[in-house]
Design a protein around this motif. Structure first.
Motif, PDB file in Angstrom:
ATOM      1  N   THR A  84      -4.793 -60.731   3.003  1.00 58.76           N
ATOM      2  CA  THR A  84      -4.066 -59.581   2.459  1.00 58.76           C
ATOM      3  C   THR A  84      -4.848 -58.288   2.660  1.00 58.76           C
ATOM      4  N   VAL A  85      -6.157 -58.344   2.441  1.00 61.32           N
ATOM      5  CA  VAL A  85      -6.985 -57.146   2.635  1.00 61.32           C
ATOM      6  C   VAL A  85      -6.965 -56.718   4.099  1.00 61.32           C
ATOM      7  N   LEU A  86      -7.029 -57.676   5.009  1.00 60.69           N
ATOM      8  CA  LEU A  86      -7.018 -57.353   6.439  1.00 60.69           C
ATOM      9  C   LEU A  86      -5.689 -56.722   6.853  1.00 60.69           C
ATOM     10  N   VAL A  87      -4.581 -57.282   6.400  1.00 52.94           N
ATOM     11  CA  VAL A  87      -3.262 -56.753   6.779  1.00 52.94           C
ATOM     12  C   VAL A  87      -3.084 -55.331   6.257  1.00 52.94           C
ATOM     13  N   ILE A  88      -3.434 -55.083   5.003  1.00 50.88           N
ATOM     14  CA  ILE A  88      -3.289 -53.753   4.424  1.00 50.88           C
ATOM     15  C   ILE A  88      -4.202 -52.755   5.140  1.00 50.88           C
ATOM     16  N   SER A  89      -5.419 -53.178   5.467  1.00 48.07           N
ATOM     17  CA  SER A  89      -6.360 -52.293   6.163  1.00 48.07           C
ATOM     18  C   SER A  89      -5.851 -51.922   7.550  1.00 48.07           C
ATOM     19  N   LEU A  90      -5.333 -52.903   8.284  1.00 57.93           N
ATOM     20  CA  LEU A  90      -4.815 -52.631   9.627  1.00 57.93           C
ATOM     21  C   LEU A  90      -3.612 -51.697   9.568  1.00 57.93           C
ATOM     22  N   LEU A  91      -2.747 -51.904   8.594  1.00 59.99           N
ATOM     23  CA  LEU A  91      -1.587 -51.030   8.450  1.00 59.99           C
ATOM     24  C   LEU A  91      -2.020 -49.608   8.108  1.00 59.99           C
TER      25      LEU A  91
END
Length: 314
Positions: free
Chosen positions: A285-292
């Motif tokens: 979840t942290v990775l997806v939000i950061s990439l977005l």
């Protein structure tokens, strides 16, 4: 323009590498043995070792990072320790719920913030200006968790506008009634509207004091044309930056809002994963939000040239 886009894409590579390192380090920055924490205090040594092998924690650190990045590039973020399902399968249905919430909150914040900021700037140092800025300061000072509880108390528990059953979300996301959406959006978007209003006012005041605005007025153009066609277009550049940052903040701030309003989005998924010590879900979840967030900021940079052709992108 194409060269600038390519250059911006290349500039995001070091950022993405840094994000991947930080997200990968989440599991290794936890005090103690991550496998032991996920297995629980009563777990046997065999169970702990199984989790360690399953997550690849028995390999050297550089090998772990290489495997994590190579799998992530293929869309494989691992499996949930608790459910055994793919992390991406857990995130996908929740992602769109959080994305909708953030988009609606951004639309609300931009709509209210722009109108309030423009009115405040055009009527600067008047009662309207002071009143709008006081309201904006109040909105900026209210934490999400407090505002959410107040909205529930006023409009759901103590009123008939939003009955409590409308605050219960379906497992797959939003329900069919708009009343399930409006309170969370207000809760999340209020602070963003206040920030955008203050930024719009400051930017508009700077622009309307420029010589070309005086020239436009001297030509006899109506105040509406001067404000909206000449001043607002140039004043929007710093506002667009704030909007991009606020959208990223809404994605992160949705954790609190989704928890308060029982919304099954990524924020609530992250909280549940932390409680259950399911660190692969937390990493995902942290990775997806950061990439977005990185992607949105790149779009903001590109939009500058679309707003003002005179901006040098070289």
């Amino acid at each position: 323009m194409a060269k600038y886009i390519i250059r911006r894409l290349l500039q995001t590579i070091p950022v993405l590498i840094g994000v991947s390192i930080l997200v990968f380090s989440l599991m290794h920055l936890i005090p103690g043995d991550a496998a032991q924490i996920m297995a629980g205090e009563a777990a046997t040594e065999e169970s702990v070792e199984q989790i360690r092998v399953k997550l690849g924690l028995d390999k050297p650190l550089h090998i772990q990072y290489y495997n994590y990045v190579s799998n992530a590039l293929q869309g494989d973020l691992g499996n949930s320790v608790r459910s055994g399902r793919s992390v991406m399968d857990e995130i996908k249905p929740r992602f769109w719920v959080t994305a909708e919430l953030a988009i609606y909150a951004t639309i609300l914040a931009v709509f209210i913030g722009l109108i309030a900021g423009i009115v405040s700037a055009v009527r600067h140092y008047t009662l309207s200006d002071v009143s709008i800025m006081i309201v904006a300061l109040f909105g900026l000072s209210m934490p999400n968790f407090w505002l959410g509880l107040v909205l529930i108390q006023w409009f759901a528990v103590g009123g008939d506008v939003f009955p409590p059953e409308f605050l219960k979300m379906r497992p797959s996301g939003w329900g069919d009634d708009w009343r399930q959406v409006i309170l969370p959006v207000i809760c999340l978007g209020t602070s963003g509207a206040a920030i955008i209003a203050r930024m719009t006012r400051a930017s508009m005041l700077e622009v309307i004091s420029q010589d070309y605005i005086r020239t436009a007025r001297a030509k006899g153009l109506s105040e509406r044309v001067v404000v909206y066609r000449h001043a607002l277009k140039n004043a929007l550049i710093p506002v667009i930056t704030v909007v991009g940052l606020e959208f990223g903040a809404f994605l992160g701030g949705a954790v609190i809002t989704e928890t308060i309003f029982a919304i099954n989005g990524m924020g609530r998924l992250t909280i549940d994963a932390i409680r259950q010590r399911d660190f692969p879900i937390v990493q995902g979840t942290v990775l997806v939000i950061s990439l977005l967030f990185v992607f949105v900021n790149m779009l903001v940079d590109i939009s500058y040239r679309m707003l003002n052709k005179r901006i040098d992108l070289n």
